[in-house]
Design a protein around this motif. Structure first.
Motif, PDB file in Angstrom:
ATOM      1  N   ASP A   1      21.510  31.450  89.643  1.00 14.39           N
ATOM      2  CA  ASP A   1      22.731  32.208  89.881  1.00 14.39           C
ATOM      3  C   ASP A   1      23.089  32.965  88.620  1.00 14.39           C
ATOM      4  OD1 ASP A   1      23.212  31.145  92.533  1.00 14.39           O
ATOM      5  OD2 ASP A   1      23.780  29.278  91.534  1.00 14.39           O
ATOM      6  N   SER A   2      23.643  34.142  88.794  1.00 15.45           N
ATOM      7  CA  SER A   2      24.038  34.934  87.636  1.00 15.45           C
ATOM      8  C   SER A   2      25.102  35.941  88.063  1.00 15.45           C
ATOM      9  CB  SER A   2      22.831  35.654  87.023  1.00 15.45           C
ATOM     10  OG  SER A   2      23.197  36.300  85.816  1.00 15.45           O
ATOM     11  N   ILE A   3      25.492  36.788  87.113  1.00 13.81           N
ATOM     12  CA  ILE A   3      26.528  37.788  87.336  1.00 13.81           C
ATOM     13  C   ILE A   3      26.007  39.137  86.872  1.00 13.81           C
ATOM     14  CG2 ILE A   3      28.893  38.495  86.786  1.00 13.81           C
ATOM     15  CD1 ILE A   3      29.542  35.607  86.212  1.00 13.81           C
TER      16      ILE A   3
ATOM     17  N   LEU B   1      52.333  29.352  80.736  1.00 14.57           N
ATOM     18  CA  LEU B   1      51.132  28.662  81.188  1.00 14.57           C
ATOM     19  C   LEU B   1      50.287  29.614  82.034  1.00 14.57           C
ATOM     20  CD1 LEU B   1      49.501  26.016  81.488  1.00 14.57           C
ATOM     21  CD2 LEU B   1      50.872  25.541  83.525  1.00 14.57           C
ATOM     22  N   GLN B   2      48.998  29.740  81.698  1.00 15.92           N
ATOM     23  CA  GLN B   2      48.130  30.611  82.467  1.00 15.92           C
ATOM     24  C   GLN B   2      46.718  30.043  82.499  1.00 15.92           C
ATOM     25  OE1 GLN B   2      47.536  34.622  81.060  1.00 15.92           O
ATOM     26  NE2 GLN B   2      46.551  34.000  79.171  1.00 15.92           N
ATOM     27  N   ALA B   3      45.965  30.476  83.506  1.00 19.38           N
ATOM     28  CA  ALA B   3      44.563  30.096  83.653  1.00 19.38           C
ATOM     29  C   ALA B   3      43.777  31.359  83.927  1.00 19.38           C
ATOM     30  CB  ALA B   3      44.382  29.094  84.792  1.00 19.38           C
ATOM     31  N   VAL B   4      42.659  31.516  83.234  1.00 28.01           N
ATOM     32  CA  VAL B   4      41.850  32.721  83.391  1.00 28.01           C
ATOM     33  C   VAL B   4      40.375  32.320  83.350  1.00 28.01           C
ATOM     34  CG1 VAL B   4      41.906  33.165  80.903  1.00 28.01           C
ATOM     35  CG2 VAL B   4      41.395  35.039  82.466  1.00 28.01           C
ATOM     36  N   ALA B   5      39.578  32.974  84.196  1.00 30.65           N
ATOM     37  CA  ALA B   5      38.132  32.777  84.187  1.00 30.65           C
ATOM     38  C   ALA B   5      37.521  33.799  83.232  1.00 30.65           C
ATOM     39  CB  ALA B   5      37.558  32.952  85.589  1.00 30.65           C
ATOM     40  N   VAL B   6      36.656  33.336  82.338  1.00 32.62           N
ATOM     41  CA  VAL B   6      36.092  34.218  81.310  1.00 32.62           C
ATOM     42  C   VAL B   6      34.579  34.048  81.269  1.00 32.62           C
ATOM     43  CG1 VAL B   6      38.198  34.096  79.933  1.00 32.62           C
ATOM     44  CG2 VAL B   6      36.346  32.505  79.463  1.00 32.62           C
ATOM     45  N   ARG B   7      33.923  35.079  80.763  1.00 33.22           N
ATOM     46  CA  ARG B   7      32.479  35.012  80.543  1.00 33.22           C
ATOM     47  C   ARG B   7      32.113  35.951  79.414  1.00 33.22           C
ATOM     48  NH1 ARG B   7      28.877  39.242  82.805  1.00 33.22           N
ATOM     49  NH2 ARG B   7      27.253  37.689  82.507  1.00 33.22           N
ATOM     50  N   ARG B   8      30.885  35.829  78.948  1.00 38.52           N
ATOM     51  CA  ARG B   8      30.372  36.724  77.905  1.00 38.52           C
ATOM     52  C   ARG B   8      29.517  37.796  78.552  1.00 38.52           C
ATOM     53  NH1 ARG B   8      30.291  36.338  72.608  1.00 38.52           N
ATOM     54  NH2 ARG B   8      30.928  34.131  72.700  1.00 38.52           N
ATOM     55  N   HIS B   9      29.842  39.041  78.264  1.00 38.85           N
ATOM     56  CA  HIS B   9      29.074  40.185  78.764  1.00 38.85           C
ATOM     57  C   HIS B   9      28.459  40.873  77.562  1.00 38.85           C
ATOM     58  CE1 HIS B   9      27.721  43.392  81.259  1.00 38.85           C
ATOM     59  NE2 HIS B   9      28.548  44.288  80.761  1.00 38.85           N
TER      60      HIS B   9
ATOM     61  N   ILE C   1      48.104  26.345  72.817  1.00 38.98           N
ATOM     62  CA  ILE C   1      47.263  25.174  73.070  1.00 38.98           C
ATOM     63  C   ILE C   1      46.382  25.539  74.256  1.00 38.98           C
ATOM     64  CG2 ILE C   1      47.222  22.717  73.604  1.00 38.98           C
ATOM     65  CD1 ILE C   1      50.087  22.544  72.585  1.00 38.98           C
ATOM     66  N   ALA C   2      45.070  25.391  74.106  1.00 37.70           N
ATOM     67  CA  ALA C   2      44.145  25.823  75.146  1.00 37.70           C
ATOM     68  C   ALA C   2      43.104  24.750  75.411  1.00 37.70           C
ATOM     69  CB  ALA C   2      43.449  27.131  74.752  1.00 37.70           C
ATOM     70  N   ALA C   3      42.597  24.739  76.642  1.00 34.75           N
ATOM     71  CA  ALA C   3      41.533  23.831  77.053  1.00 34.75           C
ATOM     72  C   ALA C   3      40.634  24.577  78.026  1.00 34.75           C
ATOM     73  CB  ALA C   3      42.096  22.567  77.698  1.00 34.75           C
ATOM     74  N   SER C   4      39.455  24.029  78.285  1.00 31.41           N
ATOM     75  CA  SER C   4      38.488  24.758  79.104  1.00 31.41           C
ATOM     76  C   SER C   4      37.647  23.802  79.942  1.00 31.41           C
ATOM     77  CB  SER C   4      37.560  25.602  78.216  1.00 31.41           C
ATOM     78  OG  SER C   4      36.780  24.761  77.373  1.00 31.41           O
ATOM     79  N   ALA C   5      37.046  24.378  80.972  1.00 30.56           N
ATOM     80  CA  ALA C   5      36.065  23.680  81.809  1.00 30.56           C
ATOM     81  C   ALA C   5      35.031  24.705  82.236  1.00 30.56           C
ATOM     82  CB  ALA C   5      36.739  23.042  83.029  1.00 30.56           C
ATOM     83  N   GLY C   6      33.752  24.400  82.040  1.00 30.67           N
ATOM     84  CA  GLY C   6      32.685  25.335  82.349  1.00 30.67           C
ATOM     85  C   GLY C   6      32.143  25.150  83.752  1.00 30.67           C
ATOM     86  N   PHE C   7      31.743  26.272  84.369  1.00 30.90           N
ATOM     87  CA  PHE C   7      31.090  26.211  85.672  1.00 30.90           C
ATOM     88  C   PHE C   7      29.715  25.566  85.527  1.00 30.90           C
ATOM     89  CE2 PHE C   7      34.534  28.602  86.891  1.00 30.90           C
ATOM     90  CZ  PHE C   7      34.459  29.115  88.173  1.00 30.90           C
ATOM     91  N   HIS C   8      29.259  24.950  86.602  1.00 29.34           N
ATOM     92  CA  HIS C   8      27.960  24.294  86.557  1.00 29.34           C
ATOM     93  C   HIS C   8      26.810  25.268  86.781  1.00 29.34           C
ATOM     94  CE1 HIS C   8      30.621  20.757  87.499  1.00 29.34           C
ATOM     95  NE2 HIS C   8      29.882  20.264  86.533  1.00 29.34           N
ATOM     96  N   ARG C   9      26.999  26.283  87.609  1.00 31.48           N
ATOM     97  CA  ARG C   9      25.887  27.160  87.951  1.00 31.48           C
ATOM     98  C   ARG C   9      25.985  28.540  87.320  1.00 31.48           C
ATOM     99  NH1 ARG C   9      28.340  26.992  93.365  1.00 31.48           N
ATOM    100  NH2 ARG C   9      26.649  25.583  93.944  1.00 31.48           N
ATOM    101  N   LEU C  10      27.062  28.820  86.607  1.00 33.41           N
ATOM    102  CA  LEU C  10      27.240  30.135  86.014  1.00 33.41           C
ATOM    103  C   LEU C  10      27.738  29.995  84.574  1.00 33.41           C
ATOM    104  CD1 LEU C  10      29.062  32.102  88.873  1.00 33.41           C
ATOM    105  CD2 LEU C  10      26.711  32.442  88.109  1.00 33.41           C
ATOM    106  N   PRO C  11      27.425  30.977  83.719  1.00 36.34           N
ATOM    107  CA  PRO C  11      27.971  30.966  82.345  1.00 36.34           C
ATOM    108  C   PRO C  11      29.411  31.456  82.337  1.00 36.34           C
ATOM    109  CG  PRO C  11      26.566  32.883  82.654  1.00 36.34           C
ATOM    110  CD  PRO C  11      26.463  32.089  83.927  1.00 36.34           C
ATOM    111  N   VAL C  12      30.263  30.737  83.023  1.00 41.09           N
ATOM    112  CA  VAL C  12      31.675  31.083  83.180  1.00 41.09           C
ATOM    113  C   VAL C  12      32.503  29.853  82.842  1.00 41.09           C
ATOM    114  CG1 VAL C  12      33.473  31.790  84.826  1.00 41.09           C
ATOM    115  CG2 VAL C  12      31.204  32.820  84.949  1.00 41.09           C
ATOM    116  N   ALA C  13      33.673  30.074  82.281  1.00 45.03           N
ATOM    117  CA  ALA C  13      34.574  28.968  81.947  1.00 45.03           C
ATOM    118  C   ALA C  13      35.987  29.312  82.404  1.00 45.03           C
ATOM    119  CB  ALA C  13      34.564  28.674  80.454  1.00 45.03           C
ATOM    120  N   ILE C  14      36.726  28.285  82.792  1.00 47.01           N
ATOM    121  CA  ILE C  14      38.149  28.408  83.072  1.00 47.01           C
ATOM    122  C   ILE C  14      38.900  28.009  81.806  1.00 47.01           C
ATOM    123  CG2 ILE C  14      40.089  27.614  84.459  1.00 47.01           C
ATOM    124  CD1 ILE C  14      38.172  29.258  86.048  1.00 47.01           C
TER     125      ILE C  14
END
Length: 423
Positions: free
Chosen positions: A240-242, A300-308, A359-372
Motif C-alpha cells: 500500500d502506498s500514497i 485540541l486537534q488531530a491531524v493525519a500527516v505524512r512525508r512527501h 503537548i503532542a502524541a502520535s500513532a502510526g498506521f500499520h500499512r502506510l507511512p502515515v501518522a495521526i
C-alpha cells in the motif's frame, strides 16, 4: 634653701575629682560608659534584623518548596495529557484503519478469483499474447464486470459503475440492424466531472511491469510514480502506498495485491500480475472526521500527516479549517509531525507550526507511512496546574505580611520605649 621648680597652683591645674568620690548618680566622671538607652536600642535593632533575616530565609525556602511543587504538578499534568493524547491518537488510527480494511480485503479477494487465475494461466502459456488466448475478449469482459462490481461496492468506481455486459454469453448478443441509427445525445458540460471526479479511481489487472490488462471504465493511465511503485514492489506480498495523482492534487491510496495462475501455490517467483486499486485516500480513510470531532477544549486537534519527498504535509484539515494538503513544511517548522513519522507512538513537548508550545502524541498506521498527531496548547492543557501554583503563591502572602509586621512591631516598640525614656 634649695631652689626648685615652683608648684603649680590650683588655678593652673584644677584638681580632678577622684573616682572614689562618685556617688553612683549620673555617668561616672571621667569614664566613657554607654547608656542603657543606647544598649537597648542596639538590642532591638539586632532583634528586628534577625527577625527580618529569618523571615526572608523562611520565605525563600517556602518559595523554593512551592516552585518545586508547582513543577511537579505541571509534570504530572503533562504526563496525564500525554497519556490521553496517545490513547486518542491510537483510537483514531484504529478507527480509520478499520474503515479501510474492508476495501483492501475486497481487492485481495479479487486477486484470488478463479477467473483471473484461469486467464493468467492461459496468458502465461501463450507467452503473453492476448490474441492467442481462447475466448480472450470474453474472459476480459467477465473480469471487467467482476472488477466493476467490487469497485462500485467499495468506492473504487466514480458513480454507480458501468452496466454489466454479457461477458460469458457472446452468442446472445445480436448486432444492431444496419438501418438503425442511434439518436444523437445532447452535449453535456463535463468540466467539473473531469476536474473533480474523473480518471483517478478504479481497479485494474496489470502485468508485472505495470501495463494495464483490463480495468474498470475510466481507469486512469498509470503515471510514472505509480508504475515505479509497481516495478519496485516485492513480489508475493501486498503493498500500500500514497500518490499525488488526482487532478486536484488530493492524495490517492494505492493498493497492490499479487495475482497468480492455477497451481502456482502463491510463490513469489510464479506471480503473474497484480490487482491495482486506486482511490482517494480521504475516502479509504475518512480523515475528514478528524476535524469534525466535538470536544470541550479549544486547542485540541488531530491531524493525519505524512512525508512527501523531503517535506511534511497534512492529509486532513487542521482545526482552523486549513486544508492539510496545502501545507508543505520542513522538519524544523513542524517538529511534532517529524517526530511522529520518525518514531510513531511517542509524545512530549513540541513547538507548534504556529510557533506556540504544544503537548503532542502520535500513532502510526500499520500499512502506510502515515501518522495521526494529536496535540493541545500547553497554556490550555496546564491551566489547572498553573492555577494551583498561583493559589499556593497567594498562600505565602499572609506569611510574608506576618513576618514583616513582626519586624515593624519590634521596631516601633523600640521607638516608643525611646520616646518614653526621653520624656
Amino acid at each position: 634653701m634649695a631652689r626648685g621648680r615652683p608648684r603649680p597652683t590650683s588655678a593652673e591645674h584644677p584638681q580632678q575629682p577622684s573616682p572614689a568620690a562618685w556617688d553612683g548618680s549620673g555617668d561616672a566622671p571621667g569614664l566613657a560608659v554607654p547608656s542603657r538607652a543606647a544598649d537597648g536600642r542596639a538590642r532591638r535593632v539586632t532583634a528586628a534584623l534577625a527577625m527580618l533575616v529569618l523571615t526572608g530565609l523562611a520565605l525563600a525556602a517556602t518559595l523554593l518548596l512551592v516552585q518545586r511543587q508547582a513543577d511537579a504538578l505541571r509534570q504530572q499534568e503533562q504526563a496525564s495529557w500525554e497519556t490521553r493524547l496517545l490513547d486518542l491518537a491510537t483510537a483514531l488510527r484504529d478507527g480509520l484503519e478499520a474503515d479501510g480494511d474492508d476495501d483492501v480485503a475486497a481487492l485481495a479477494e479479487v486477486a484470488e478469483s478463479p477467473t483471473i487465475a484461469l486467464f493468467l494461466t492461459e496468458m502465461r502459456e501463450q507467452g503473453g499474447d492476448l490474441d492467442r488466448i481462447m475466448d480472450g475478449p470474453e474472459q476480459l469482459d467477465y473480469i471487467r464486470n467482476d472488477l466493476a462490481v467490487v469497485a462500485a461496492e467499495h468506492g473504487y468506481q466514480v458513480g454507480d459503475g458501468p452496466p454489466a455486459v454479457d461477458a460469458n454469453l457472446p452468442e446472445r448478443a445480436s448486432p444492431e440492424p444496419e438501418a438503425a441509427t442511434p439518436a444523437p445525445e445532447p452535449i453535456t458540460d463535463t468540466t467539473s466531472l473531469i476536474l473533480g471526479e474523473f480518471a483517478f479511481e478504479g481497479i485494474a489487472l496489470v502485468n508485472l511491469v505495470g501495463d494495464t490488462i483490463v480495468a474498470t471504465d475510466e481507469f486512469p493511465p498509470l503515471t510514472y510514480d505509480i508504475r515505479t511503485f509497481i516495478l519496485e514492489a516485492a513480489r508475493g506480498q501486498s503493498h500500500d502506498s500514497i500518490a499525488y495523482d488526482a487532478p486536484d492534487g488530493r492524495p490517492l491510496f494505492m493498493s497492490l495485491q499479487p495475482a497468480y495462475g492455477f497451481l502456482d501455490n502463491e510463490r513469489a517467483e510464479s506471480q503473474q500480475g497484480w490487482i491495482l486499486g486506486l482511490r482517494l485516500l480521504e475516502e479509504v480513510f475518512d480523515t475528514g472526521r478528524l476535524l469534525g470531532r466535538e470536544d470541550r477544549f479549544d486547542t485540541l486537534q488531530a491531524v493525519a500527516v505524512r512525508r512527501h519527498r523531503d517535506m511534511l504535509t497534512g492529509l486532513s484539515p487542521l482545526r482552523d479549517g486549513t486544508p492539510g494538503a496545502t501545507l508543505m513544511l520542513t522538519d524544523a517548522q513542524a517538529p511534532a509531525w517529524a517526530e511522529a513519522l520518525r518514531s510513531p507512538g511517542t509524545s512530549g513537548l513540541f513547538r507548534d507550526i504556529g510557533g506556540g508550545r504544544v503537548i503532542a502524541a502520535s500513532a502510526g498506521f500499520h500499512r502506510l507511512p502515515v501518522a495521526i498527531v494529536t496535540s493541545i496548547d500547553t497554556g490550555e492543557a496546564l491551566a489547572g496546574a498553573a492555577r494551583l501554583g498561583r493559589q499556593e503563591y497567594l498562600y505565602l502572602a499572609p506569611v510574608a505580611l506576618l513576618g514583616l509586621g513582626g519586624c515593624l512591631l519590634v521596631w516601633l516598640t523600640g521607638g516608643a520605649g525611646r520616646r518614653g525614656r526621653s520624656s
